[in-house]
Design a protein around this motif. Sequence first.
Motif, PDB file in Angstrom:
ATOM      1  N   CYS A  31       0.913  -1.367   0.092  1.00 43.25           N
ATOM      2  CA  CYS A  31      -0.017  -0.040   0.027  1.00 43.25           C
ATOM      3  C   CYS A  31       0.678   1.365  -0.052  1.00 43.25           C
ATOM      4  O   CYS A  31       0.528   2.276  -0.627  1.00 43.25           O
ATOM      5  N   CYS A 130      -5.839   1.065   1.634  1.00 36.94           N
ATOM      6  CA  CYS A 130      -6.092  -0.014   0.830  1.00 36.94           C
ATOM      7  C   CYS A 130      -6.735  -1.155   1.389  1.00 36.94           C
ATOM      8  O   CYS A 130      -6.707  -1.445   2.649  1.00 36.94           O
ATOM      9  N   LEU A 137      -4.753  -6.794  -3.946  1.00 41.32           N
ATOM     10  CA  LEU A 137      -5.459  -5.338  -4.039  1.00 41.32           C
ATOM     11  C   LEU A 137      -6.769  -5.269  -4.410  1.00 41.32           C
ATOM     12  O   LEU A 137      -7.182  -5.773  -5.769  1.00 41.32           O
ATOM     13  N   PHE A 140      -7.997   1.104  -3.740  1.00 45.59           N
ATOM     14  CA  PHE A 140      -6.899   2.090  -3.197  1.00 45.59           C
ATOM     15  C   PHE A 140      -7.621   3.474  -3.152  1.00 45.59           C
ATOM     16  O   PHE A 140      -8.188   3.570  -4.111  1.00 45.59           O
TER      17      PHE A 140
END
Length: 161
Positions: A31, A130, A137, A140
């Motif tokens: 992140c 994040c 992921l 974000f």
Amino acid sequence: MKIRILSIACVTTAAALLAACTTGSRNSGACEQLMRSKLAATSSDTLKVAHRAAAIRGSRVVVEGSIEHVRTASEVAATMPASAALAASAPGGIAGTRAVTAATAASGVEASSKKPIQPKTVSLPAAAECTFHGEDLDVFRWLAPAKLATPPDQAASEAAG
């Protein structure tokens, strides 16, 4: 026999706990790197990270810090009062001397004490969030500064589209 089972259970538990801890650490590092790359894509400012926090086995990470922005001479001049800006930008010669004299008389400062405009560093608070699914992921988003943060509605529509 009981000692062997207990030993295997302890080693397995320790390995599972260690894996959960490293996932949070890897996700917070990922992140932070994503935050740095997103900032680099929009400006040449420097990011200084002060704190990284991972929650729920690293599925949610918040990175906090500050963005160091070096203001250029033109940005500093744009925020100066008109009389000081006139004195700083006056050309040489008789007409320039009169403009400097008039400007310094208005501001009450002698022309010899004027310093050249120096770039200044401005520190803006910054934070990003994040969310991960395992080590992948999901989302974000910037939380601060306001110029980089997008409302949750817009962030959701950008992720969907």
